[in-house]
Design an enzyme around this catalytic site. Structure first.
Site, mmCIF file in Angstrom:
data_model
loop_
_atom_site.group_PDB
_atom_site.id
_atom_site.type_symbol
_atom_site.label_atom_id
_atom_site.label_comp_id
_atom_site.label_asym_id
_atom_site.label_seq_id
_atom_site.Cartn_x
_atom_site.Cartn_y
_atom_site.Cartn_z
ATOM 1 N N GLY A 40 3.265 0.080 2.206
ATOM 2 C CA GLY A 40 2.940 -0.548 3.483
ATOM 3 C C GLY A 40 3.322 -2.014 3.461
ATOM 4 O O GLY A 40 4.186 -2.437 2.687
ATOM 5 N N SER A 41 2.643 -2.783 4.300
ATOM 6 C CA SER A 41 3.038 -4.185 4.464
ATOM 7 C C SER A 41 2.489 -5.052 3.325
ATOM 8 O O SER A 41 1.506 -4.694 2.660
ATOM 9 C CB SER A 41 2.534 -4.699 5.805
ATOM 10 O OG SER A 41 1.132 -4.579 5.847
ATOM 11 N N GLU A 68 4.307 -0.593 -2.975
ATOM 12 C CA GLU A 68 5.645 -0.491 -2.366
ATOM 13 C C GLU A 68 5.567 -1.226 -1.037
ATOM 14 O O GLU A 68 5.056 -0.690 -0.051
ATOM 15 C CB GLU A 68 6.006 0.986 -2.143
ATOM 16 C CG GLU A 68 6.087 1.823 -3.406
ATOM 17 C CD GLU A 68 7.360 1.583 -4.185
ATOM 18 O OE1 GLU A 68 8.270 0.903 -3.676
ATOM 19 O OE2 GLU A 68 7.439 2.061 -5.330
ATOM 20 N N LEU A 69 6.062 -2.464 -1.003
ATOM 21 C CA LEU A 69 5.827 -3.315 0.162
ATOM 22 C C LEU A 69 7.120 -3.585 0.934
ATOM 23 O O LEU A 69 8.110 -2.893 0.759
ATOM 24 C CB LEU A 69 5.141 -4.608 -0.294
ATOM 25 C CG LEU A 69 3.912 -4.389 -1.205
ATOM 26 C CD1 LEU A 69 3.341 -5.703 -1.679
ATOM 27 C CD2 LEU A 69 2.850 -3.555 -0.506
ATOM 28 N N CYS A 77 11.801 0.102 5.333
ATOM 29 C CA CYS A 77 11.493 -1.054 4.473
ATOM 30 C C CYS A 77 12.766 -1.688 3.901
ATOM 31 O O CYS A 77 12.754 -2.856 3.528
ATOM 32 C CB CYS A 77 10.554 -0.637 3.363
ATOM 33 S SG CYS A 77 11.099 0.861 2.542
ATOM 34 N N GLU A 107 9.903 -10.247 7.640
ATOM 35 C CA GLU A 107 10.379 -8.859 7.768
ATOM 36 C C GLU A 107 10.414 -8.512 9.261
ATOM 37 O O GLU A 107 9.386 -8.498 9.928
ATOM 38 C CB GLU A 107 9.423 -7.912 7.034
ATOM 39 C CG GLU A 107 9.847 -6.469 7.173
ATOM 40 C CD GLU A 107 8.958 -5.498 6.401
ATOM 41 O OE1 GLU A 107 7.738 -5.684 6.361
ATOM 42 O OE2 GLU A 107 9.520 -4.526 5.859
HETATM 43 P P1 NDP Z 1 0.495 -1.255 7.073
HETATM 44 O O1 NDP Z 1 0.446 -2.093 5.871
HETATM 45 O O2 NDP Z 1 -0.007 -1.796 8.350
HETATM 46 O O3 NDP Z 1 -0.332 0.116 6.834
HETATM 47 C C1 NDP Z 1 -0.067 0.947 5.744
HETATM 48 C C2 NDP Z 1 -1.286 1.783 5.449
HETATM 49 O O4 NDP Z 1 -2.351 0.937 4.998
HETATM 50 C C3 NDP Z 1 -1.847 2.532 6.661
HETATM 51 O O5 NDP Z 1 -2.321 3.784 6.267
HETATM 52 C C4 NDP Z 1 -2.995 1.628 7.087
HETATM 53 O O6 NDP Z 1 -3.974 2.275 7.853
HETATM 54 C C5 NDP Z 1 -3.521 1.219 5.738
HETATM 55 N N1 NDP Z 1 -4.388 0.045 5.749
HETATM 56 C C6 NDP Z 1 -4.435 -0.972 6.648
HETATM 57 N N2 NDP Z 1 -5.368 -1.882 6.281
HETATM 58 C C7 NDP Z 1 -5.918 -1.430 5.128
HETATM 59 C C8 NDP Z 1 -6.922 -1.928 4.249
HETATM 60 N N3 NDP Z 1 -7.535 -3.090 4.467
HETATM 61 N N4 NDP Z 1 -7.230 -1.203 3.158
HETATM 62 C C9 NDP Z 1 -6.606 -0.040 2.897
HETATM 63 N N5 NDP Z 1 -5.650 0.481 3.695
HETATM 64 C C10 NDP Z 1 -5.310 -0.210 4.799
HETATM 65 O O7 NDP Z 1 2.012 -0.772 7.196
HETATM 66 P P2 NDP Z 1 2.735 0.037 8.340
HETATM 67 O O8 NDP Z 1 2.119 1.403 8.476
HETATM 68 O O9 NDP Z 1 2.835 -0.798 9.570
HETATM 69 O O10 NDP Z 1 4.179 0.249 7.673
HETATM 70 C C11 NDP Z 1 5.161 -0.723 7.696
HETATM 71 C C12 NDP Z 1 5.216 -1.501 6.406
HETATM 72 O O11 NDP Z 1 5.394 -0.624 5.317
HETATM 73 C C13 NDP Z 1 6.417 -2.438 6.364
HETATM 74 O O12 NDP Z 1 6.028 -3.679 5.832
HETATM 75 C C14 NDP Z 1 7.384 -1.733 5.435
HETATM 76 O O13 NDP Z 1 8.299 -2.576 4.821
HETATM 77 C C15 NDP Z 1 6.454 -1.099 4.472
HETATM 78 N N6 NDP Z 1 7.107 0.004 3.780
HETATM 79 C C16 NDP Z 1 7.489 -0.148 2.463
HETATM 80 C C17 NDP Z 1 8.179 0.855 1.804
HETATM 81 C C18 NDP Z 1 8.555 0.743 0.365
HETATM 82 O O14 NDP Z 1 8.864 1.780 -0.239
HETATM 83 N N7 NDP Z 1 8.559 -0.420 -0.238
HETATM 84 C C19 NDP Z 1 8.562 2.091 2.509
HETATM 85 C C20 NDP Z 1 8.102 2.147 3.869
HETATM 86 C C21 NDP Z 1 7.413 1.132 4.471
HETATM 87 P P3 NDP Z 1 -3.956 2.158 9.466
HETATM 88 O O15 NDP Z 1 -2.690 2.809 9.914
HETATM 89 O O16 NDP Z 1 -5.179 2.884 9.844
HETATM 90 O O17 NDP Z 1 -4.002 0.700 9.802
#
Ligand code: NDP
Length: 471
Positions: A225-226, A245-246, A279, A373
């Site tokens: 995620g982010s 994996e960010l 990503c 990003e």
């Molecule tokens: P987010 O970081 O917003 O969310 C990712 C996950 O984390 C979701 O399930 C979200 O839940 C959950 N989450 C949010 N807040 C918390 C918390 N405080 N504690 C635990 N879990 C939490 O990312 P996006 O879904 O918007 O995805 C996009 C991002 O992912 C981009 O930055 C992208 O670059 C990255 N990414 C990286 C990859 C890699 O392999 N390096 C591959 C694909 C994407 P909820 O949806 O309920 O908010």
């Protein structure tokens, strides 16, 4: 759909709508997990970890292969679900399901390879008659937290290796895209994987994430995620193993000897798929001044020809972004760049969540479209004069997930591979390319730890050292 807790499909308290990003219609709803639901899930996973650990690698491998076969049978339904909840065009959704199936097959193969190592203790002084070897054991309970943009394949990159390695897993999918994850969990049960091995809790990460990540009964967290959410998870996790994996703002360097047609085709293929929400999307196109204008001329008609619209329409090339808010942000970043010295060469207009694929030229490194990003269907062009300057610009970021160079010169290609700080390096293709078996992960603030089933299994196991003190 209901969530999967302790082997039962549970309604939870309160429903969260899952919306079609293209037209805003409700596709379905999922439950909002309560604190009690999470506590029950973790308790069940602790017992589940014992059950999965007791299974043989052969058994786990066979069950994963059965799941892969079911994925093939259900490909169209899974792909349609991805398109409806995420907005990805249907052709890309089918490709994602196919890749996800391959990820599960690779995981099945790894389930048979949990080997250990004989350690030559006699290489150390005065070890006497001793024999040493390692044992690899599962972590126990793995928490998988996944993003919206590859809602099936990234789930498979965590659940496949977790089960292959003998762990039980709890999945927290993104709230925008939980449906395909729930369908995948149902498929795993249909394949015969025991319910103790997989649970899925739905609900907002900002509400339930902390409780999940802080629970000491969880030993390993695998997050995609982010950057900011990743940092929050690391803080909440405390003393646990974590894989992060960010995000990224991937650079693509184009040197004067590059094949410009190839570079333009690669930028289209790697900058705009999934509406740029990948990503490793190509974002910063760093181009030598000698070919700057020619590359823009080559790219502009290709990008302008990309069609936008309903992602279920087979003729559409680029669908909506996952949320209208994100499309508004991307439109704003493009406008900001264009009004502060940048030049809009293609696209940039917005209709609800759909952004016309855009090219912005003359981008400076301090513009958000370059230094943050973007995660949207646009690329920014920046000019450079020397290879040194290009490498310095590529590295002028906190991120380091993927980077690409176009050149016919082997020395420059190797120099680039050695000196650009990035977990993935591509020579003569764009930054967005991945075979699911390869080690994949970022440097710097793009994270740590690797995915790809072989490498994820390593991250999801621990090593014990055994020393036999012989007579
Ligand atoms: P987010 O970081 O917003 O969310 C990712 C996950 O984390 C979701 O399930 C979200 O839940 C959950 N989450 C949010 N807040 C918390 C918390 N405080 N504690 C635990 N879990 C939490 O990312 P996006 O879904 O918007 O995805 C996009 C991002 O992912 C981009 O930055 C992208 O670059 C990255 N990414 C990286 C990859 C890699 O392999 N390096 C591959 C694909 C994407 P909820 O949806 O309920 O908010």
């Amino acid at each position: 759909m209901e969530m999967l807790i302790a082997g039962d499909w549970a309604a939870g308290s309160g429903a969260i709508p899952v919306l079609n990003p293209f037209d805003g219609s409700e596709v379905d709803t999922v439950p909002r997990a309560s604190g009690a639901d999470i506590d029950r899930a973790v308790g069940f996973a602790v017992d589940g970890a014992k059950r999965v650990k007791a299974m043989s690698g052969y058994e786990r491998s066979n069950l994963l292969m059965k799941a892969a076969a079911l994925m093939e049978e259900r490909l169209e339904d899974l792909a349609r679900t991805i398109t409806l909840e995420e907005g990805k065009i249907i052709a890309e959704a089918r490709m994602e399901v196919d890749r996800a199936r391959e990820t599960i097959v690779c995981s099945a193969e790894e389930a048979k390879r949990l080997g250990s190592e004989v350690v030559p203790l006699d290489g150390a002084p005065a070890t006497g008659n001793r024999f040493g070897f390692t044992l690899r054991v599962p972590c126990g309970v793995v928490l998988a937290v996944t993003p919206f943009n590859f809602p099936l394949n990234l789930v498979c990159h965590k659940i496949g290796p977790a089960f292959a390695a003998g762990n039980s897993a709890i999945l927290k999918p993104a709230t925008d895209t939980p449906l395909v994850a729930l369908k995948f969990a149902r498929l795993l049960l249909d394949a015969g994987i025991p319910p103790e091995a997989i649970q899925v809790v739905t609900g907002s990460g900002s509400e339930i994430g902390r409780q999940l990540c802080a629970d000491p009964r969880i030993r390993k967290i695998s997050f995609t995620g982010s950057r900011d959410v990743g940092e929050a998870i690391c803080r909440a996790a405390g003393l646990k193993k974590v894989t992060m994996e960010l995000g990224s703002n991937s650079p693509v360097i184009v040197l004067p000897d590059a094949d410009l047609e190839k570079a333009a085709n690669a930028i289209v293929a790697t900058g705009y798929s999934n509406a740029g929400q990948v990503c490793i999307s190509a974002q910063r196109i760093l181009t030598h001044e000698k070919v700057y204008g020619d590359l823009l001329d080559c790219l502009q008609p290709r990008v302008s020809a990309l069609t936008t619209g309903n992602p279920l329409d087979e003729s559409v090339n680029v669908g909506p972004m996952v949320r209208e808010d994100d499309a508004v942000r991307v439109e704003q970043w493009i406008r900001d760049a264009a009004s502060s010295g940048g030049r809009l060469v293609a696209g940039g207009a917005r209709d609800r969540a759909v952004v016309q694929p855009a090219i912005v030229a003359d981008v400076r490194s301090d513009m958000r479209i370059s230094c943050d990003e973007l995660f949207g269907p646009a690329v920014g062009f920046t000019r450079f004069e020397s290879v040194d300057e290009a490498i310095a610009s590529a590295n002028d970021t906190n991120y380091g997930l993927s980077a690409a160079v176009f050149t016919e010169n082997l020395d420059n290609a190797m120099r680039f591979a050695r000196e650009v700080d990035s977990g993935n390096i591509h020579i003569n293709w764009g930054s967005q390319w991945r075979a699911d078996l390869m080690p994949y992960g970022g440097l710097k603030e793009s994270g740590f730890g690797k995915e790809g089933p072989k490498y994820a299994v390593e991250e999801m196991t621990e090593t014990k050292m055994v020393v036999m003190h012989l007579p």
